[in-house]
Design a protein around this motif. Sequence first.
Motif, PDB file in Angstrom:
ATOM      1  N   ILE A   1     -45.464 -41.574  49.527  1.00  0.00           N
ATOM      2  CA  ILE A   1     -45.017 -41.795  50.912  1.00  0.00           C
ATOM      3  C   ILE A   1     -46.136 -42.418  51.738  1.00  0.00           C
ATOM      4  O   ILE A   1     -45.941 -43.428  52.425  1.00  0.00           O
ATOM      5  CB  ILE A   1     -44.537 -40.481  51.540  1.00  0.00           C
ATOM      6  CG1 ILE A   1     -43.227 -40.022  50.879  1.00  0.00           C
ATOM      7  CG2 ILE A   1     -44.319 -40.651  53.047  1.00  0.00           C
ATOM      8  CD1 ILE A   1     -42.768 -38.648  51.303  1.00  0.00           C
TER       9      ILE A   1
ATOM     10  N   GLY B   1     -40.359 -31.053  53.039  1.00  0.00           N
ATOM     11  CA  GLY B   1     -39.973 -32.327  53.632  1.00  0.00           C
ATOM     12  C   GLY B   1     -40.777 -32.663  54.872  1.00  0.00           C
ATOM     13  O   GLY B   1     -41.663 -31.913  55.284  1.00  0.00           O
TER      14      GLY B   1
ATOM     15  N   ILE C   1     -33.445 -37.675  45.648  1.00  0.00           N
ATOM     16  CA  ILE C   1     -33.411 -36.934  46.913  1.00  0.00           C
ATOM     17  C   ILE C   1     -32.110 -37.197  47.659  1.00  0.00           C
ATOM     18  O   ILE C   1     -31.512 -36.292  48.229  1.00  0.00           O
ATOM     19  CB  ILE C   1     -34.633 -37.299  47.793  1.00  0.00           C
ATOM     20  CG1 ILE C   1     -35.895 -36.655  47.206  1.00  0.00           C
ATOM     21  CG2 ILE C   1     -34.435 -36.852  49.237  1.00  0.00           C
ATOM     22  CD1 ILE C   1     -37.145 -36.941  47.988  1.00  0.00           C
TER      23      ILE C   1
ATOM     24  N   LEU D   1     -46.076 -33.446  56.515  1.00  0.00           N
ATOM     25  CA  LEU D   1     -45.440 -33.482  55.199  1.00  0.00           C
ATOM     26  C   LEU D   1     -45.746 -32.179  54.470  1.00  0.00           C
ATOM     27  O   LEU D   1     -46.916 -31.864  54.193  1.00  0.00           O
ATOM     28  CB  LEU D   1     -45.965 -34.646  54.357  1.00  0.00           C
ATOM     29  CG  LEU D   1     -45.499 -36.065  54.678  1.00  0.00           C
ATOM     30  CD1 LEU D   1     -46.045 -37.029  53.631  1.00  0.00           C
ATOM     31  CD2 LEU D   1     -43.999 -36.161  54.743  1.00  0.00           C
TER      32      LEU D   1
ATOM     33  N   TYR E   1     -34.520 -30.509  49.512  1.00  0.00           N
ATOM     34  CA  TYR E   1     -35.274 -31.050  48.383  1.00  0.00           C
ATOM     35  C   TYR E   1     -36.723 -30.585  48.495  1.00  0.00           C
ATOM     36  O   TYR E   1     -37.128 -30.017  49.516  1.00  0.00           O
ATOM     37  CB  TYR E   1     -35.205 -32.575  48.334  1.00  0.00           C
ATOM     38  CG  TYR E   1     -35.677 -33.260  49.599  1.00  0.00           C
ATOM     39  CD1 TYR E   1     -37.016 -33.595  49.775  1.00  0.00           C
ATOM     40  CD2 TYR E   1     -34.783 -33.574  50.624  1.00  0.00           C
ATOM     41  CE1 TYR E   1     -37.458 -34.215  50.934  1.00  0.00           C
ATOM     42  CE2 TYR E   1     -35.213 -34.198  51.783  1.00  0.00           C
ATOM     43  CZ  TYR E   1     -36.544 -34.517  51.936  1.00  0.00           C
ATOM     44  OH  TYR E   1     -36.974 -35.121  53.091  1.00  0.00           O
ATOM     45  N   THR E   2     -37.490 -30.843  47.460  1.00  0.00           N
ATOM     46  CA  THR E   2     -38.895 -30.441  47.433  1.00  0.00           C
ATOM     47  C   THR E   2     -39.779 -31.659  47.208  1.00  0.00           C
ATOM     48  O   THR E   2     -39.515 -32.468  46.326  1.00  0.00           O
ATOM     49  CB  THR E   2     -39.154 -29.414  46.307  1.00  0.00           C
ATOM     50  OG1 THR E   2     -38.357 -28.252  46.547  1.00  0.00           O
ATOM     51  CG2 THR E   2     -40.620 -29.016  46.271  1.00  0.00           C
ATOM     52  N   LEU E   3     -40.827 -31.771  48.031  1.00  0.00           N
ATOM     53  CA  LEU E   3     -41.803 -32.847  47.865  1.00  0.00           C
ATOM     54  C   LEU E   3     -43.008 -32.311  47.103  1.00  0.00           C
ATOM     55  O   LEU E   3     -43.631 -31.327  47.505  1.00  0.00           O
ATOM     56  CB  LEU E   3     -42.257 -33.378  49.231  1.00  0.00           C
ATOM     57  CG  LEU E   3     -41.286 -34.249  50.017  1.00  0.00           C
ATOM     58  CD1 LEU E   3     -41.918 -34.663  51.349  1.00  0.00           C
ATOM     59  CD2 LEU E   3     -40.895 -35.485  49.230  1.00  0.00           C
ATOM     60  N   ARG E   4     -43.341 -32.968  45.991  1.00  0.00           N
ATOM     61  CA  ARG E   4     -44.542 -32.648  45.248  1.00  0.00           C
ATOM     62  C   ARG E   4     -45.717 -33.436  45.824  1.00  0.00           C
ATOM     63  O   ARG E   4     -45.509 -34.416  46.554  1.00  0.00           O
ATOM     64  CB  ARG E   4     -44.352 -33.003  43.776  1.00  0.00           C
ATOM     65  CG  ARG E   4     -43.151 -32.335  43.108  1.00  0.00           C
ATOM     66  CD  ARG E   4     -42.822 -33.018  41.797  1.00  0.00           C
ATOM     67  NE  ARG E   4     -42.485 -34.423  41.998  1.00  0.00           N
ATOM     68  CZ  ARG E   4     -42.269 -35.283  41.020  1.00  0.00           C
ATOM     69  NH1 ARG E   4     -42.358 -34.895  39.763  1.00  0.00           N
ATOM     70  NH2 ARG E   4     -41.971 -36.550  41.287  1.00  0.00           N
TER      71      ARG E   4
ATOM     72  N   ASP F   1     -45.369 -37.002  45.251  1.00  0.00           N
ATOM     73  CA  ASP F   1     -44.373 -37.631  46.122  1.00  0.00           C
ATOM     74  C   ASP F   1     -44.983 -37.955  47.482  1.00  0.00           C
ATOM     75  O   ASP F   1     -44.728 -39.012  48.063  1.00  0.00           O
ATOM     76  CB  ASP F   1     -43.164 -36.713  46.310  1.00  0.00           C
ATOM     77  CG  ASP F   1     -42.432 -36.424  45.003  1.00  0.00           C
ATOM     78  OD1 ASP F   1     -42.463 -37.298  44.117  1.00  0.00           O
ATOM     79  OD2 ASP F   1     -41.843 -35.341  44.877  1.00  0.00           O
ATOM     80  N   MET F   2     -45.803 -37.028  47.981  1.00  0.00           N
ATOM     81  CA  MET F   2     -46.470 -37.260  49.265  1.00  0.00           C
ATOM     82  C   MET F   2     -47.427 -38.442  49.166  1.00  0.00           C
ATOM     83  O   MET F   2     -47.548 -39.242  50.104  1.00  0.00           O
ATOM     84  CB  MET F   2     -47.221 -36.001  49.702  1.00  0.00           C
ATOM     85  CG  MET F   2     -46.344 -34.781  49.926  1.00  0.00           C
ATOM     86  SD  MET F   2     -47.318 -33.357  50.498  1.00  0.00           S
ATOM     87  CE  MET F   2     -46.136 -32.023  50.217  1.00  0.00           C
TER      88      MET F   2
ATOM     89  N   ARG G   1     -43.938 -29.305  51.332  1.00  0.00           N
ATOM     90  CA  ARG G   1     -43.042 -29.315  50.178  1.00  0.00           C
ATOM     91  C   ARG G   1     -41.588 -29.251  50.620  1.00  0.00           C
ATOM     92  O   ARG G   1     -40.685 -29.629  49.870  1.00  0.00           O
ATOM     93  CB  ARG G   1     -43.372 -28.160  49.241  1.00  0.00           C
ATOM     94  CG  ARG G   1     -43.127 -26.781  49.830  1.00  0.00           C
ATOM     95  CD  ARG G   1     -43.715 -25.681  48.932  1.00  0.00           C
ATOM     96  NE  ARG G   1     -43.205 -25.767  47.591  1.00  0.00           N
ATOM     97  CZ  ARG G   1     -42.086 -25.191  47.184  1.00  0.00           C
ATOM     98  NH1 ARG G   1     -41.355 -24.491  48.031  1.00  0.00           N
ATOM     99  NH2 ARG G   1     -41.685 -25.303  45.926  1.00  0.00           N
TER     100      ARG G   1
ATOM    101  N   CYS H   1     -37.593 -43.726  49.218  1.00  0.00           N
ATOM    102  CA  CYS H   1     -36.784 -42.941  48.282  1.00  0.00           C
ATOM    103  C   CYS H   1     -36.045 -43.829  47.289  1.00  0.00           C
ATOM    104  O   CYS H   1     -35.953 -43.504  46.101  1.00  0.00           O
ATOM    105  CB  CYS H   1     -35.794 -42.073  49.052  1.00  0.00           C
ATOM    106  SG  CYS H   1     -36.569 -40.695  49.930  1.00  0.00           S
TER     107      CYS H   1
END
Length: 412
Positions: A181, A58, A119, A54, A171-174, A177-178, A56, A112
């Motif tokens: 997940i 994706g 996303i 994982l 898209y960007t994962l902060r 967000d991680m 940023r 999501c």
Amino acid sequence: MGIRFFRGQKTKFEHEHHQQKEIARIVAKEFPDEPVYLLTNILVANGELDCVILTRNGPLILDLKAFSGTVHGSENGKWQVETKDGVHLLPNLFIQSKIHRQDFIDKMIMVCRAHFPHIGEINLKKIGSWVYFCKESVYPPGQIDFRRVKWFRVVTAESLPEKLRFIDSGYTLRPEDMDVIVADLHLQEYSFSTDKEIKRIDPDKPVGILGTVRRKIVVVAIIIIALALIIPGINLMVTDTATGAVNAGGSLLQTVSKDTLKSTSRPSDSSDALAYLNQFRELNGKKPLYFDGRLYNLSLVRARDMQQYEYLAYVNPKTGTCANTLKTLYGISSDENVVENAYGQWNGYSRGIERQAIDSWVQEPGNKNQLLGNYSAGAVSCSGGYCTFLGLNNDRTGNECQTGPAGMNMTS
């Protein structure tokens, strides 16, 4: 920023562990200033995912194969790898990767929809599912049209770094967000170097209007004691009630300190921080440090000293004391040398500040080099907004205070 490790199941095969370690080193080098989560052994509908990275940019799925040689296989039919020991037949890795990819997409769709619908499910179909072979393996071109099948690749330690640079999920994962997940996948964080679980308190977990049950008991006890002080004549009546409430919730002082007024690192916080630091050391080819209670006590004293005198340096500007002048008071012999890193933030102690300090140190060359020193033990402690790392160096002696560029950070 460092890598955090999460797993669904413990790794059962030695080759997987070595390849995961290899991948972690590659990712750490490729993303030195970004948060990266490495997920391992995740159960899905049709099997188990060996590794998911994982970043940023994706997620990326990697299927680990313990072979080194020339790989043959296309979208249809069987696969094989020619090694020095002969030809080894494999299942169709393209179809296998496709199935695993869809299984993971199905899970990601649910995450999501619940947490970040912006996303878009169409972007989730950009998730890559690659096969990772041992070093020096070769996948001759022309077997699969990668211009058409963009989600699939055959990679090794030599080719993975370059290909990681061109991941584009749209898209960007902060970091938050991680966190969502791994929480929704029910994964357990662990230390890669020790294989032990890292247990953390969820700061967002609902605990009711007044907080935890123990905290509610403390609030009731405080109210009763306040009434006893304010209203004459009921002191005796409320004493037993207050005592019972305090006993039910544990010591009033201990409970309030533990749940509401925590301002310093406990030994468990320091130990967890050291496990996090050891991941960084191992990725840089350094031996992990063991947790030393003497260093913990000394590091906490140093952090408290900086907090009390409001300075950020290796030496107290008013008293002239430092880690090496104080060490013998905490059981560290005069022929053991202590090396220190310092960090501070203006908004005081906060949950996770120990990890935050490490993340800050690794971004500054001087502090980074000190974290990677040849120590036998270490500890990280914070008090208020001040933190210190101490490393025990058995190769050097002396009681001199540390000098040279501090390279320290103070954040707002």
